[in-house]
Design a protein around this motif. Structure first.
Motif, short mmCIF file in Angstrom:
data_model
loop_
_atom_site.label_atom_id
_atom_site.label_comp_id
_atom_site.label_asym_id
_atom_site.label_seq_id
_atom_site.Cartn_x
_atom_site.Cartn_y
_atom_site.Cartn_z
N ALA A 30 0.84 -1.21 0.00
CA ALA A 30 0.00 0.00 0.00
C ALA A 30 0.87 1.25 0.00
O ALA A 30 0.55 2.24 -0.68
N GLN A 31 1.96 1.21 0.74
CA GLN A 31 2.87 2.36 0.79
C GLN A 31 3.45 2.63 -0.59
O GLN A 31 3.58 3.79 -1.00
N VAL A 32 3.79 1.58 -1.34
CA VAL A 32 4.30 1.73 -2.70
C VAL A 32 3.26 2.44 -3.58
O VAL A 32 3.60 3.25 -4.44
N LEU A 33 1.99 2.15 -3.33
CA LEU A 33 0.90 2.80 -4.07
C LEU A 33 0.59 4.20 -3.55
O LEU A 33 -0.26 4.90 -4.08
N GLY A 34 1.24 4.59 -2.45
CA GLY A 34 1.00 5.89 -1.85
C GLY A 34 -0.28 5.95 -1.04
O GLY A 34 -0.88 7.02 -0.88
N LYS A 35 -0.70 4.81 -0.49
CA LYS A 35 -1.94 4.74 0.27
C LYS A 35 -1.69 4.42 1.74
O LYS A 35 -0.88 3.56 2.07
N ALA A 36 -2.38 5.12 2.60
CA ALA A 36 -2.35 4.84 4.04
C ALA A 36 -3.56 3.96 4.33
O ALA A 36 -4.70 4.39 4.17
N VAL A 37 -3.31 2.72 4.73
CA VAL A 37 -4.40 1.76 4.91
C VAL A 37 -4.32 1.09 6.28
O VAL A 37 -3.31 1.18 6.97
N ASP A 81 0.44 4.84 9.50
CA ASP A 81 0.44 6.28 9.76
C ASP A 81 -0.38 6.98 8.68
O ASP A 81 -0.21 6.69 7.49
N GLY A 82 -1.27 7.84 9.09
CA GLY A 82 -2.07 8.61 8.15
C GLY A 82 -3.37 7.94 7.72
O GLY A 82 -4.19 8.57 7.06
N ALA A 83 -3.58 6.67 8.07
CA ALA A 83 -4.84 6.00 7.70
C ALA A 83 -5.98 6.59 8.53
O ALA A 83 -5.81 6.91 9.71
N ALA A 92 -8.38 -1.69 4.03
CA ALA A 92 -9.26 -0.52 3.96
C ALA A 92 -8.42 0.75 4.00
O ALA A 92 -7.49 0.86 4.80
N GLY A 93 -8.77 1.69 3.13
CA GLY A 93 -8.08 2.97 3.13
C GLY A 93 -7.84 3.53 1.75
O GLY A 93 -7.73 4.74 1.57
N GLY A 94 -7.76 2.66 0.76
CA GLY A 94 -7.63 3.11 -0.63
C GLY A 94 -8.99 3.08 -1.29
O GLY A 94 -10.02 2.94 -0.62
N THR A 95 -9.00 3.19 -2.61
CA THR A 95 -10.25 2.98 -3.34
C THR A 95 -10.56 1.48 -3.28
O THR A 95 -9.69 0.67 -2.91
N ALA A 96 -11.76 1.10 -3.69
CA ALA A 96 -12.11 -0.33 -3.70
C ALA A 96 -11.12 -1.12 -4.54
O ALA A 96 -10.63 -2.18 -4.11
N ASP A 97 -10.78 -0.61 -5.71
CA ASP A 97 -9.84 -1.30 -6.60
C ASP A 97 -8.44 -1.38 -5.99
O ASP A 97 -7.76 -2.40 -6.12
N ASP A 100 -7.68 -1.33 -2.72
CA ASP A 100 -7.73 -2.29 -1.61
C ASP A 100 -7.65 -3.72 -2.15
O ASP A 100 -6.92 -4.56 -1.62
N GLN A 101 -8.39 -3.99 -3.22
CA GLN A 101 -8.39 -5.32 -3.82
C GLN A 101 -7.03 -5.66 -4.40
O GLN A 101 -6.53 -6.77 -4.23
N GLN A 102 -6.42 -4.71 -5.08
CA GLN A 102 -5.11 -4.93 -5.70
C GLN A 102 -4.07 -5.28 -4.64
O GLN A 102 -3.29 -6.22 -4.82
N VAL A 103 -4.07 -4.54 -3.54
CA VAL A 103 -3.11 -4.82 -2.47
C VAL A 103 -3.34 -6.23 -1.93
O VAL A 103 -2.38 -7.01 -1.80
N ALA A 104 -4.58 -6.58 -1.65
CA ALA A 104 -4.88 -7.91 -1.10
C ALA A 104 -4.47 -9.02 -2.05
O ALA A 104 -3.79 -9.98 -1.65
N ASP A 105 -4.86 -8.90 -3.32
CA ASP A 105 -4.52 -9.94 -4.31
C ASP A 105 -3.02 -10.05 -4.50
O ASP A 105 -2.47 -11.15 -4.54
N ASP A 106 -2.34 -8.91 -4.66
CA ASP A 106 -0.89 -8.92 -4.88
C ASP A 106 -0.16 -9.60 -3.72
O ASP A 106 0.74 -10.42 -3.93
N VAL A 107 -0.54 -9.25 -2.50
CA VAL A 107 0.14 -9.77 -1.33
C VAL A 107 -0.09 -11.28 -1.18
O VAL A 107 0.85 -12.05 -0.99
N LEU A 108 -1.34 -11.70 -1.27
CA LEU A 108 -1.61 -13.13 -1.10
C LEU A 108 -0.96 -13.95 -2.20
O LEU A 108 -0.41 -15.02 -1.94
N ALA A 109 -1.00 -13.47 -3.44
CA ALA A 109 -0.36 -14.18 -4.54
C ALA A 109 1.15 -14.27 -4.32
O ALA A 109 1.75 -15.33 -4.50
#
Length: 180
Positions: free
Chosen positions: A20-27, A45-47, A118-123, A125-134
């Motif tokens: 998420a940090q790479v994407l610039g998102k506080a989650v 921090d910042g979420a 939670a903290g980014g857009t829906a897409d 949030d999904q991208q972070v979850a999918d990327d990490v689990l994969a």
């Protein structure tokens, strides 16, 4: 029967926060076990203050419904009263959230927990979850509802193949009738 250890949950959380940090998102990130019980929750921090609760509800949904939240969206849209009542059940610890960023944690065909972002857009949030689990070797394929054993993609391919075969048989029959 395998279970999701604290070390594995912390590995998922750390990887999700980093992604998420790479994407610039506080989650906020939550990981629960197969029963929906919290193993780890962290807010970067910042979420926003409400994001840990949203992440927990997303993780809970993925675990107890045994499907990623985005797979539940059409079901929720077709039966909103049913979904509203799910959260009111005596055993329901959290609301059921059929949305992106709610991903079931599965390994060796067994559901061992849920991940909520939670903290980014829906897409996002999904991208972070999918990327990490994969990246950590967890499975992301799930059978379509009502179809035992085959992933949703395989089920759709099988239905498409059956329709194509039916169409070919129909065309062949029509040609035979015209020639007779």
């Amino acid at each position: 029967m395998s279970s999701l250890t604290l070390d594995a949950a912390e590995e998922i959380v750390a990887a999700a926060l980093k992604r998420a940090q790479v994407l610039g998102k506080a989650v906020s990130v939550a990981v629960v076990d197969a029963g929906g019980f919290v193993i780890s929750v962290r807010r970067s921090d910042g979420a926003r203050p409400l994001t840990p609760d949203i992440a927990r509800a997303k993780a809970y949904t993925a675990a107890v419904m045994q499907r990623p939240g985005k797979m539940l969206k059409k079901w929720q849209e077709s039966q909103p009263v049913f979904f509203a009542q799910l959260s009111q059940l005596p055993g329901a610890a959290l609301p059921i959230m059929a949305t992106e960023g709610s991903v079931t944690i599965k390994r060796d065909g067994e559901i061992i927990g849920g991940l909520g972002i939670a903290g980014g857009t829906a897409d996002e949030d999904q991208q972070v979850a999918d990327d990490v689990l994969a990246s950590l070797g967890y499975e992301l394929e799930f059978a379509a509802w009502g179809v035992a054993g085959s992933p949703a993609g395989d089920s759709e391919k099988a239905q498409h193949s059956e329709k194509a075969q039916h169409s070919e048989k129909t065309q062949h029959a029509e040609k035979t009738e015209k020639g007779a």
